[in-house]
Design a protein around this motif. Sequence first.
Motif, PDB file in Angstrom:
ATOM      1  N   MET A 129       0.845  -1.201   0.000  1.00 28.17           N
ATOM      2  CA  MET A 129       0.000   0.000   0.000  1.00 28.17           C
ATOM      3  C   MET A 129       0.871   1.238   0.000  1.00 28.17           C
ATOM      4  SD  MET A 129      -2.877   1.225   2.749  1.00 28.17           S
ATOM      5  CE  MET A 129      -3.704   2.802   2.544  1.00 28.17           C
ATOM      6  N   TYR A 130       0.453   2.239  -0.755  1.00 31.62           N
ATOM      7  CA  TYR A 130       1.135   3.526  -0.733  1.00 31.62           C
ATOM      8  C   TYR A 130       0.670   4.321   0.487  1.00 31.62           C
ATOM      9  CZ  TYR A 130       2.211   2.322  -5.560  1.00 31.62           C
ATOM     10  OH  TYR A 130       2.653   1.682  -6.690  1.00 31.62           O
ATOM     11  N   ASP A 131       1.603   4.988   1.120  1.00 31.09           N
ATOM     12  CA  ASP A 131       1.264   5.837   2.256  1.00 31.09           C
ATOM     13  C   ASP A 131       0.838   7.232   1.816  1.00 31.09           C
ATOM     14  OD1 ASP A 131       2.113   3.985   4.467  1.00 31.09           O
ATOM     15  OD2 ASP A 131       4.024   4.163   3.397  1.00 31.09           O
ATOM     16  N   VAL A 132       1.404   7.701   0.713  1.00 30.37           N
ATOM     17  CA  VAL A 132       1.186   9.085   0.277  1.00 30.37           C
ATOM     18  C   VAL A 132       1.128   9.114  -1.246  1.00 30.37           C
ATOM     19  CG1 VAL A 132       2.027  11.469   0.417  1.00 30.37           C
ATOM     20  CG2 VAL A 132       2.626   9.846   2.220  1.00 30.37           C
ATOM     21  N   CYS A 133       0.259   9.973  -1.798  1.00 30.43           N
ATOM     22  CA  CYS A 133       0.270  10.303  -3.226  1.00 30.43           C
ATOM     23  C   CYS A 133       0.776  11.734  -3.372  1.00 30.43           C
ATOM     24  CB  CYS A 133      -1.126  10.209  -3.828  1.00 30.43           C
ATOM     25  SG  CYS A 133      -1.735   8.533  -4.030  1.00 30.43           S
ATOM     26  N   VAL A 134       1.748  11.932  -4.233  1.00 29.07           N
ATOM     27  CA  VAL A 134       2.351  13.248  -4.428  1.00 29.07           C
ATOM     28  C   VAL A 134       2.254  13.610  -5.899  1.00 29.07           C
ATOM     29  CG1 VAL A 134       4.475  14.596  -4.286  1.00 29.07           C
ATOM     30  CG2 VAL A 134       3.909  12.966  -2.469  1.00 29.07           C
ATOM     31  N   GLY A 135       1.607  14.729  -6.185  1.00 21.01           N
ATOM     32  CA  GLY A 135       1.451  15.176  -7.563  1.00 21.01           C
ATOM     33  C   GLY A 135       2.698  15.866  -8.088  1.00 21.01           C
ATOM     34  N   LEU A 136       2.959  15.645  -9.379  1.00 19.06           N
ATOM     35  CA  LEU A 136       4.084  16.285 -10.067  1.00 19.06           C
ATOM     36  C   LEU A 136       3.560  17.061 -11.271  1.00 19.06           C
ATOM     37  CD1 LEU A 136       6.637  13.296 -10.068  1.00 19.06           C
ATOM     38  CD2 LEU A 136       6.399  15.113  -8.369  1.00 19.06           C
ATOM     39  N   GLY A 137       2.506  17.883 -11.068  1.00 19.05           N
ATOM     40  CA  GLY A 137       1.942  18.645 -12.169  1.00 19.05           C
ATOM     41  C   GLY A 137       1.138  17.748 -13.113  1.00 19.05           C
ATOM     42  N   TYR A 138       0.636  18.247 -14.176  1.00 23.93           N
ATOM     43  CA  TYR A 138       1.009  19.428 -14.923  1.00 23.93           C
ATOM     44  C   TYR A 138       0.436  20.727 -14.333  1.00 23.93           C
ATOM     45  CZ  TYR A 138       2.435  21.488 -19.484  1.00 23.93           C
ATOM     46  OH  TYR A 138       3.063  22.181 -20.481  1.00 23.93           O
ATOM     47  N   HIS A 139      -0.811  20.653 -13.868  1.00 26.73           N
ATOM     48  CA  HIS A 139      -1.421  21.889 -13.361  1.00 26.73           C
ATOM     49  C   HIS A 139      -2.432  21.549 -12.273  1.00 26.73           C
ATOM     50  CE1 HIS A 139      -4.495  20.625 -16.115  1.00 26.73           C
ATOM     51  NE2 HIS A 139      -3.876  21.050 -17.198  1.00 26.73           N
ATOM     52  N   CYS A 140      -3.422  22.422 -12.081  1.00 30.18           N
ATOM     53  CA  CYS A 140      -4.308  22.322 -10.917  1.00 30.18           C
ATOM     54  C   CYS A 140      -5.188  21.074 -10.919  1.00 30.18           C
ATOM     55  CB  CYS A 140      -5.199  23.563 -10.834  1.00 30.18           C
ATOM     56  SG  CYS A 140      -4.279  25.108 -10.624  1.00 30.18           S
ATOM     57  N   GLU A 141      -5.492  20.535 -12.093  1.00 28.52           N
ATOM     58  CA  GLU A 141      -6.354  19.359 -12.157  1.00 28.52           C
ATOM     59  C   GLU A 141      -5.791  18.223 -11.318  1.00 28.52           C
ATOM     60  OE1 GLU A 141      -7.755  15.966 -15.379  1.00 28.52           O
ATOM     61  OE2 GLU A 141      -7.314  17.975 -16.131  1.00 28.52           O
ATOM     62  N   SER A 142      -4.498  17.966 -11.439  1.00 31.54           N
ATOM     63  CA  SER A 142      -3.918  16.836 -10.725  1.00 31.54           C
ATOM     64  C   SER A 142      -3.965  17.047  -9.218  1.00 31.54           C
ATOM     65  CB  SER A 142      -2.477  16.597 -11.193  1.00 31.54           C
ATOM     66  OG  SER A 142      -1.687  17.756 -11.030  1.00 31.54           O
ATOM     67  N   THR A 143      -3.689  18.262  -8.751  1.00 31.66           N
ATOM     68  CA  THR A 143      -3.744  18.528  -7.310  1.00 31.66           C
ATOM     69  C   THR A 143      -5.161  18.348  -6.787  1.00 31.66           C
ATOM     70  OG1 THR A 143      -1.930  20.116  -7.518  1.00 31.66           O
ATOM     71  CG2 THR A 143      -3.259  20.219  -5.512  1.00 31.66           C
ATOM     72  N   HIS A 144      -6.129  18.916  -7.498  1.00 35.07           N
ATOM     73  CA  HIS A 144      -7.522  18.796  -7.071  1.00 35.07           C
ATOM     74  C   HIS A 144      -7.942  17.330  -6.982  1.00 35.07           C
ATOM     75  CE1 HIS A 144     -11.877  19.347  -6.905  1.00 35.07           C
ATOM     76  NE2 HIS A 144     -11.953  18.485  -7.907  1.00 35.07           N
ATOM     77  N   GLN A 145      -7.632  16.563  -8.012  1.00 31.84           N
ATOM     78  CA  GLN A 145      -8.106  15.178  -8.058  1.00 31.84           C
ATOM     79  C   GLN A 145      -7.415  14.294  -7.027  1.00 31.84           C
ATOM     80  OE1 GLN A 145     -10.611  13.861  -9.515  1.00 31.84           O
ATOM     81  NE2 GLN A 145     -11.237  15.500 -10.876  1.00 31.84           N
ATOM     82  N   LEU A 146      -6.132  14.464  -6.823  1.00 30.73           N
ATOM     83  CA  LEU A 146      -5.448  13.651  -5.818  1.00 30.73           C
ATOM     84  C   LEU A 146      -5.974  13.955  -4.421  1.00 30.73           C
ATOM     85  CD1 LEU A 146      -1.785  13.650  -7.137  1.00 30.73           C
ATOM     86  CD2 LEU A 146      -3.424  11.764  -7.188  1.00 30.73           C
ATOM     87  N   ARG A 147      -6.271  15.200  -4.154  1.00 31.73           N
ATOM     88  CA  ARG A 147      -6.839  15.547  -2.846  1.00 31.73           C
ATOM     89  C   ARG A 147      -8.267  15.019  -2.712  1.00 31.73           C
ATOM     90  NH1 ARG A 147      -4.645  21.453  -0.833  1.00 31.73           N
ATOM     91  NH2 ARG A 147      -2.420  21.014  -1.145  1.00 31.73           N
ATOM     92  N   ARG A 148      -9.025  15.063  -3.794  1.00 33.97           N
ATOM     93  CA  ARG A 148     -10.395  14.539  -3.740  1.00 33.97           C
ATOM     94  C   ARG A 148     -10.388  13.041  -3.477  1.00 33.97           C
ATOM     95  NH1 ARG A 148     -13.691  11.689  -6.824  1.00 33.97           N
ATOM     96  NH2 ARG A 148     -12.160  11.556  -8.508  1.00 33.97           N
ATOM     97  N   VAL A 149      -9.544  12.314  -4.201  1.00 31.86           N
ATOM     98  CA  VAL A 149      -9.535  10.857  -4.082  1.00 31.86           C
ATOM     99  C   VAL A 149      -8.973  10.412  -2.734  1.00 31.86           C
ATOM    100  CG1 VAL A 149      -8.540   8.730  -5.009  1.00 31.86           C
ATOM    101  CG2 VAL A 149      -9.445  10.468  -6.566  1.00 31.86           C
TER     102      VAL A 149
END
Length: 210
Positions: free
Chosen positions: A1-21
Amino acid sequence: MYDVCVGLGYHCESTHQLRRVTGAERAHFFDWLDLDLAAVRETIAADFANVLRPGLCEPFSDGACVRDRGSNIRFFHDFRAPDGAPLTPAVIAEQFDAVRAKFSHLATRWRALTASRSRVLYVHQDAFDESGAPELTALHALLRARYPDHAFDLLWLRRTPPPDAAALPPGVLWGTVPLSPGRWEGDDAAWDAALAPLDVPRASGAGRRP
């Protein structure tokens, strides 16, 4: 299991979705930034020393954001002009030290995470299908070389399937999340489907595997 998901861009979509999920709100260095994969690699290779050097930030896109010429990162949210006016060199100069302090703190957080025992899934959203297997392989190799004791995988999300997926090394996964016209947040169902096969932390009821 992963403990953390960390976004590497491209833009705001990835940050929003990783936080939502995942339901995790803890900020990481590349959250809410606009940058391509080359800028991600260069920033990690420089241990963040290329970001926000004095004298290299300028208004960009008619003052809608700030471009850092040293890293080619576009900051859409960290510098703010009063009353929605365009950003100016004077506004940037006034806010520069505070923004730089914030990202210095996030760089320290990144170093702590890569030195920890946490297992991390890094997610790069290739929002314009710009990269190929060689670029993702180079990023994976860079992370492995810089942090040899760090447990991680890299997820590459494109709009369309990569034609050279067979050339990816172990530890680099791929998926697709199509463009959602008129919705900067992206397609929730597509992100749920892309992350469903992976054992990532999840907010209650978000994108769970059946």
